[in-house]
Design a protein around this motif. Structure first.
Motif, mmCIF file in Angstrom:
data_model
loop_
_atom_site.group_PDB
_atom_site.id
_atom_site.type_symbol
_atom_site.label_atom_id
_atom_site.label_comp_id
_atom_site.label_asym_id
_atom_site.label_seq_id
_atom_site.Cartn_x
_atom_site.Cartn_y
_atom_site.Cartn_z
ATOM 1 N N VAL A 61 -5.911 3.830 12.559
ATOM 2 C CA VAL A 61 -5.927 2.463 13.058
ATOM 3 C C VAL A 61 -6.804 1.593 12.161
ATOM 4 C CG1 VAL A 61 -5.559 3.166 15.447
ATOM 5 C CG2 VAL A 61 -7.902 2.812 14.625
ATOM 6 N N ILE A 62 -6.429 0.322 12.087
ATOM 7 C CA ILE A 62 -7.285 -0.708 11.504
ATOM 8 C C ILE A 62 -7.801 -1.552 12.652
ATOM 9 C CG2 ILE A 62 -7.412 -2.742 10.025
ATOM 10 C CD1 ILE A 62 -5.228 -1.574 8.292
ATOM 11 N N VAL A 63 -9.109 -1.597 12.821
ATOM 12 C CA VAL A 63 -9.726 -2.385 13.891
ATOM 13 C C VAL A 63 -9.978 -3.790 13.370
ATOM 14 C CG1 VAL A 63 -11.727 -2.629 15.398
ATOM 15 C CG2 VAL A 63 -10.772 -0.349 14.946
ATOM 16 N N PHE A 73 -13.231 7.678 8.081
ATOM 17 C CA PHE A 73 -13.870 6.472 8.605
ATOM 18 C C PHE A 73 -14.222 5.565 7.440
ATOM 19 C CE2 PHE A 73 -17.986 4.725 10.683
ATOM 20 C CZ PHE A 73 -17.317 3.585 11.112
ATOM 21 N N GLY A 74 -13.573 4.409 7.410
ATOM 22 C CA GLY A 74 -13.826 3.446 6.347
ATOM 23 C C GLY A 74 -14.137 2.082 6.912
ATOM 24 N N ILE A 75 -14.688 1.205 6.076
ATOM 25 C CA ILE A 75 -14.978 -0.161 6.479
ATOM 26 C C ILE A 75 -14.416 -1.110 5.417
ATOM 27 C CG2 ILE A 75 -17.281 -0.173 5.416
ATOM 28 C CD1 ILE A 75 -18.182 -1.978 7.804
ATOM 29 N N MET A 76 -13.980 -2.282 5.854
ATOM 30 C CA MET A 76 -13.273 -3.208 4.974
ATOM 31 C C MET A 76 -14.250 -4.027 4.123
ATOM 32 S SD MET A 76 -10.230 -3.901 3.995
ATOM 33 C CE MET A 76 -9.155 -3.217 5.275
ATOM 34 N N PHE A 77 -15.041 -3.339 3.307
ATOM 35 C CA PHE A 77 -15.893 -4.020 2.333
ATOM 36 C C PHE A 77 -15.066 -4.223 1.064
ATOM 37 C CE2 PHE A 77 -20.005 -2.390 4.412
ATOM 38 C CZ PHE A 77 -20.192 -3.604 5.075
ATOM 39 N N ASN A 78 -14.141 -5.173 1.131
ATOM 40 C CA ASN A 78 -13.190 -5.350 0.043
ATOM 41 C C ASN A 78 -13.826 -5.835 -1.252
ATOM 42 O OD1 ASN A 78 -13.062 -7.658 2.156
ATOM 43 N ND2 ASN A 78 -12.540 -8.701 0.245
ATOM 44 N N VAL A 82 0.874 -1.176 0.000
ATOM 45 C CA VAL A 82 0.000 0.000 0.000
ATOM 46 C C VAL A 82 0.906 1.219 0.000
ATOM 47 C CG1 VAL A 82 -1.741 1.313 1.263
ATOM 48 C CG2 VAL A 82 -1.874 -1.187 1.190
ATOM 49 N N SER A 83 0.873 1.966 -1.087
ATOM 50 C CA SER A 83 1.789 3.100 -1.204
ATOM 51 C C SER A 83 1.416 4.209 -0.219
ATOM 52 C CB SER A 83 1.780 3.642 -2.637
ATOM 53 O OG SER A 83 0.501 4.120 -2.994
ATOM 54 N N HIS A 128 -8.581 -6.394 -0.039
ATOM 55 C CA HIS A 128 -8.259 -5.687 1.206
ATOM 56 C C HIS A 128 -7.218 -4.595 0.978
ATOM 57 C CE1 HIS A 128 -9.827 -9.638 2.500
ATOM 58 N NE2 HIS A 128 -10.361 -8.943 3.493
ATOM 59 N N LYS A 129 -6.209 -4.918 0.181
ATOM 60 C CA LYS A 129 -5.180 -3.909 -0.106
ATOM 61 C C LYS A 129 -5.796 -2.707 -0.818
ATOM 62 C CE LYS A 129 -2.680 -7.098 -2.092
ATOM 63 N NZ LYS A 129 -1.606 -7.806 -2.846
ATOM 64 N N GLY A 130 -6.778 -2.971 -1.673
ATOM 65 C CA GLY A 130 -7.427 -1.884 -2.397
ATOM 66 C C GLY A 130 -8.198 -0.952 -1.490
ATOM 67 N N ILE A 131 -8.920 -1.526 -0.522
ATOM 68 C CA ILE A 131 -9.670 -0.688 0.424
ATOM 69 C C ILE A 131 -8.712 0.125 1.285
ATOM 70 C CG2 ILE A 131 -11.138 -0.739 2.479
ATOM 71 C CD1 ILE A 131 -12.706 -1.140 -0.067
ATOM 72 N N THR A 132 -7.617 -0.507 1.734
ATOM 73 C CA THR A 132 -6.646 0.214 2.554
ATOM 74 C C THR A 132 -5.968 1.316 1.748
ATOM 75 O OG1 THR A 132 -6.246 -1.814 3.829
ATOM 76 C CG2 THR A 132 -4.654 -0.038 4.073
#
Length: 388
Positions: A73-75, A123-128, A27-28, A307-311
């Motif tokens: 943070v990633i929860v 605020f984001g959610i991991m809807f990859n 993740v750049s 997941h990498k894309g969402i992050t």
């Protein structure tokens, strides 16, 4: 600010996955700088695998937050704890990316959303699965009007097969106290999110029939058939289970201009040359139907960066204001659908949306109190509150 420093809360299966791609710089403009977990073996896993990396490790949240070693943070804790952990992170002034599902019941998720809005932080959610070009293309065809007005949605997602030994592998699995639900809360959060996201609408009411321990010796749902109605008169069906083999994953959306089907990683648009309402008005010869073309829509890049894309999108949002693909506030939508399905089955009745959140919480607590997993909810979460 040209880099986002990230701290991870919880190093279970998903926390380990996030750790791996962040340490590998996939993740750049992101750097993993801190991890917190109360399980010493998990911190040892980090030391053994990434001991040379510049990651600060903590066994309690007090020290974690006091370090100020990160910007976001990633929860990645158990899902009962997601809202609580996110709210605390916001209170300390950090951006938050929370794992799915947003929580177990909408009342706690609504509190999380309010805390996010008050904080002014990202605020984001991991809807990859939103990164998958198949579902992005479907959403585009719906929202652009290419499909016309939506008439019906139909998702059969039964390829979640789980054996009894899977459920027996942990006492917390498939219990109301341990997970807060079964196939809807564990396996289906992505599909429930995509269902409303791609159709670009939420139902107005839900009638569901859940089988609790229908195929396995568990206390939560392992078989669900739900019927929904939308404001525009459209209807929908959602069928899911962990007890069938072989399973099916077929998502179909019908509209005035035909239907779109996603199955076997292929998107097919059965496109009407004449929209059905127009054909119906103009056709005077009795039997007949609109000419239909089978169009295999080219979709490049599936399943997407996941997941990498969402992050990456989350980091880009913090640094450059890039719109979030999966805003954290939208996590409540799919959870509303699963809560409504539970409540409909528990009350043997229709459930109107928005749901009665207090009634849902009351019914859920009844099941938690009689759960075979006897530990208190607070104990079964990864308690990283500190040593106080």
């Amino acid at each position: 600010m040209d880099k986002v420093r990230i701290g991870i809360i919880g190093v279970g299966n998903m926390g380990k996955s996030h750790t791996e791609y962040l340490v590998k710089n996939q993740v750049s403009h992101a750097e993993l700088t801190a991890i917190v977990d109360t399980d010493p073996s998990r911190l040892d896993w980090v030391r053994n695998n990434y001991g040379s990396s510049n990651i600060q490790l903590f066994d309690n949240l007090d020290a974690f937050y006091a370090s100020k070693a990160f910007d976001a943070v990633i929860v990645a804790t158990p899902h009962y704890n997601h809202p609580e952990a996110a709210i605390e992170a916001f209170s300390h002034g950090y951006h938050v990316l929370v794992e799915k599902p947003a929580g177990v019941y909408t009342r706690q998720v609504r509190e999380m959303n309010e805390a996010a809005a008050k904080s002014g932080k990202a605020f984001g959610i991991m809807f990859n699965q939103r990164t998958n070009p198949l579902y992005q293309k479907l959403r585009d065809l719906v929202t652009s009007g290419e499909l016309g007005e939506v008439r019906r949605t139909n998702w059969i997602i039964t390829n979640w097969y789980r054996s009894q030994s899977y459920y027996d592998s942990g006492g917390w699995r498939a219990t109301w106290a341990g997970e807060g639900g079964g196939v809807l809360i564990n396996q289906d959060p992505h599909q429930l999110d995509l269902w409303q996201w791609t159709a670009d609408m939420m139902p107005k009411r839900v009638r569901a029939f859940c089988g609790f321990g229908k195929y396995r010796n568990i206390e939560v749902e392992d078989d669900v058939t739900a019927y929904v109605e939308y404001e525009n008169g459209a209807t929908g069906l959602f069928v899911t289970t962990t007890g069938e083999a072989p399973g099916t994953n077929r998502y179909e959306v019908s509209g005035d201009n035909g239907k779109i089907v996603i199955e076997n990683d292929q998107l097919t648009f059965w496109r009407l040359r004449t929209p059905e309402p127009q054909f119906n008005r103009e056709w005077k010869n009795g039997f007949g139907q609109p000419e239909c073309w089978k169009c295999e829509i080219p979709v490049v890049g599936a399943p997407g960066p996941q997941h990498k894309g969402i992050t990456q999108n989350f980091v880009n949002h913090i640094l450059n204001g890039t719109p979030l693909l999966a805003p954290g506030e939208e996590g409540i939508k799919g959870l509303t659908l699963s809560n409504a399905m539970h409540l409909s089955s528990w009350t043997d009745d229709w459930v109107n949306l928005p749901i009665n959140e207090d009634l849902y919480y009351e019914k859920l607590q009844e099941r938690i109190n009689s759960s075979t997993f006897k530990k208190e909810t607070k104990e079964l979460q990864m308690d990283v509150k500190g040593t106080h």
